[in-house]
Write an enzyme that holds these catalytic residues in place. Sequence first.
Site, PDB file in Angstrom:
ATOM      1  N   ARG A  81       0.810  -1.228   0.000  1.00 42.24           N
ATOM      2  CA  ARG A  81       0.000   0.000   0.000  1.00 42.24           C
ATOM      3  C   ARG A  81       0.839   1.273   0.000  1.00 42.24           C
ATOM      4  NH1 ARG A  81      -2.175  -4.198   2.416  1.00 42.24           N
ATOM      5  NH2 ARG A  81      -4.299  -4.636   1.766  1.00 42.24           N
ATOM      6  N   HIS A 106      -0.899  -2.347  -4.598  1.00 38.00           N
ATOM      7  CA  HIS A 106      -0.339  -3.216  -5.645  1.00 38.00           C
ATOM      8  C   HIS A 106      -0.295  -2.571  -7.029  1.00 38.00           C
ATOM      9  CE1 HIS A 106       0.065  -6.363  -2.803  1.00 38.00           C
ATOM     10  NE2 HIS A 106      -1.078  -7.000  -2.965  1.00 38.00           N
ATOM     11  N   HIS A 177       2.918 -12.843  -6.629  1.00 41.06           N
ATOM     12  CA  HIS A 177       1.844 -13.025  -5.649  1.00 41.06           C
ATOM     13  C   HIS A 177       1.255 -14.443  -5.693  1.00 41.06           C
ATOM     14  CE1 HIS A 177      -1.442 -11.726  -3.064  1.00 41.06           C
ATOM     15  NE2 HIS A 177      -0.968 -10.508  -3.038  1.00 41.06           N
ATOM     16  N   GLN A 280       6.022 -10.062   2.883  1.00 37.42           N
ATOM     17  CA  GLN A 280       4.642 -10.036   3.383  1.00 37.42           C
ATOM     18  C   GLN A 280       4.151 -11.471   3.508  1.00 37.42           C
ATOM     19  OE1 GLN A 280       2.998  -7.015   3.868  1.00 37.42           O
ATOM     20  NE2 GLN A 280       0.877  -7.641   4.190  1.00 37.42           N
ATOM     21  N   GLU A 308       5.386 -12.878   0.016  1.00 39.09           N
ATOM     22  CA  GLU A 308       5.665 -11.892  -1.029  1.00 39.09           C
ATOM     23  C   GLU A 308       6.905 -11.085  -0.671  1.00 39.09           C
ATOM     24  OE1 GLU A 308       1.922  -9.561  -1.381  1.00 39.09           O
ATOM     25  OE2 GLU A 308       1.127 -11.222  -0.215  1.00 39.09           O
TER      26      GLU A 308
HETATM   27  C1  BGC Z   1      -2.090  -7.922   0.771  1.00 38.86           C
HETATM   28  C2  BGC Z   1      -3.525  -8.093   1.186  1.00 38.86           C
HETATM   29  C3  BGC Z   1      -4.379  -7.953  -0.021  1.00 38.86           C
HETATM   30  C4  BGC Z   1      -3.971  -8.985  -1.029  1.00 38.86           C
HETATM   31  C5  BGC Z   1      -4.738  -8.838  -2.302  1.00 38.86           C
HETATM   32  C6  BGC Z   1      -1.754  -8.985  -0.216  1.00 38.86           C
HETATM   33  O1  BGC Z   1      -0.463  -8.795  -0.671  1.00 38.86           O
HETATM   34  O2  BGC Z   1      -1.217  -7.966   1.856  1.00 38.86           O
HETATM   35  O3  BGC Z   1      -3.892  -7.139   2.162  1.00 38.86           O
HETATM   36  O4  BGC Z   1      -5.733  -8.096   0.281  1.00 38.86           O
HETATM   37  O5  BGC Z   1      -2.611  -8.876  -1.322  1.00 38.86           O
HETATM   38  O6  BGC Z   1      -4.830 -10.030  -2.920  1.00 38.86           O
END
Ligand code: BGC
Length: 341
Positions: A81, A106, A177, A280, A308
């Site tokens: 974010r 993202h 992802h 993450q 991630e």
């Molecule tokens: C984030 C989540 C988000 C998701 C979306 C992740 O990388 O940390 O908060 O909802 O991506 O698919």
Amino acid sequence: MALKQQPYGLLPDGRKTDLYILTNVNDVEVSVTNYGGIITSIKTPDKTGVFKNIVLGLRSFKEYLKNDPYLGALVGRVSNRISNARFDLDGKTYKLAKNEGENHLHGGLVGFEKILWEVEVVDDQSIRLSYVSPDGEEGYPGNLHVSVTYTLDNDNKLTLKFGAMTDKTTPISFTSHGYFNLTGDPSKNIYDHQLKLYADSFTPTDQELIPTGAVDSVQDTPLDFRDFKPIGEDIGQTKIGFDNNFVLNKPEGELALAAEVEEPQSGRRMNVYTSMPCMQLYTGNYLDNSLQSPERIPFRKHCAFCLEPQHYPDAPNRPEFPSGILRPGKNYKAKIVYEFF
Ligand code: BGC
């Protein structure tokens, strides 16, 4: 080693997408499409030799057009974010697309996950995707030339090698992802997966998952994965599951082991190495049964986890974090390696 290329589907504007299937001498198989650089499937054997797909993937290309959870996709220009969808850089304010409330997530409305990438087949174990993200795209400065090389080797390592160059200073933080479930069966949750993270600290966030700027110790928190622990053990102490950024115990830029995961029933294991400074952990908290596997198994909350590798979230607004800035004339390089056992 083998590389197969097959037509995958058409974009609404008629452009053709392809699927590239990499197979190594151990029959490990990785499928990647040039749409969003999405890894649609990774097939690895369990302890008895049964191969299953260990990432969440959809039935056909068409379904990836509404890939809201970023299943398997490349994420950029900046992953995670950016608060209030804006940042100041070199005395100028840049306004970004808002795609999560007031914030930017993202890479914005049309991030790298929705781009049709150029493809070059490097050899029978590698493909190279490239894209020129134009100046102003989603609000970011500079024409950014990005490439991602996917290589599957005979040691069961899948390497994503990122490169980038820009003509104006810009923040960058790329990731991949993938949603993993090492059982190969997304009808099962991931609570029994044993996870170890090479991270002594994390970046706490507010209600909107925006970092407060602090870097806190994981000690005495549910985020302590310094020794192997089932993902499900402390998940009940979180609000809806893990969605946290860890600061890795290594200098930025150094490729090092960042995470180990083991699924006891199947015996499948995975290591994640990265040169990036953070990771993450996200446990699919917002998966809501609306997407399904090719076998029509709905993807529900906690049926997969994401690891991630990335830069510090909201770095462009956080002078206390390393900046994550790419300047003209510099050649950005980063790596993510997944190793399967
Ligand atoms: C984030 C989540 C988000 C998701 C979306 C992740 O990388 O940390 O908060 O909802 O991506 O698919």
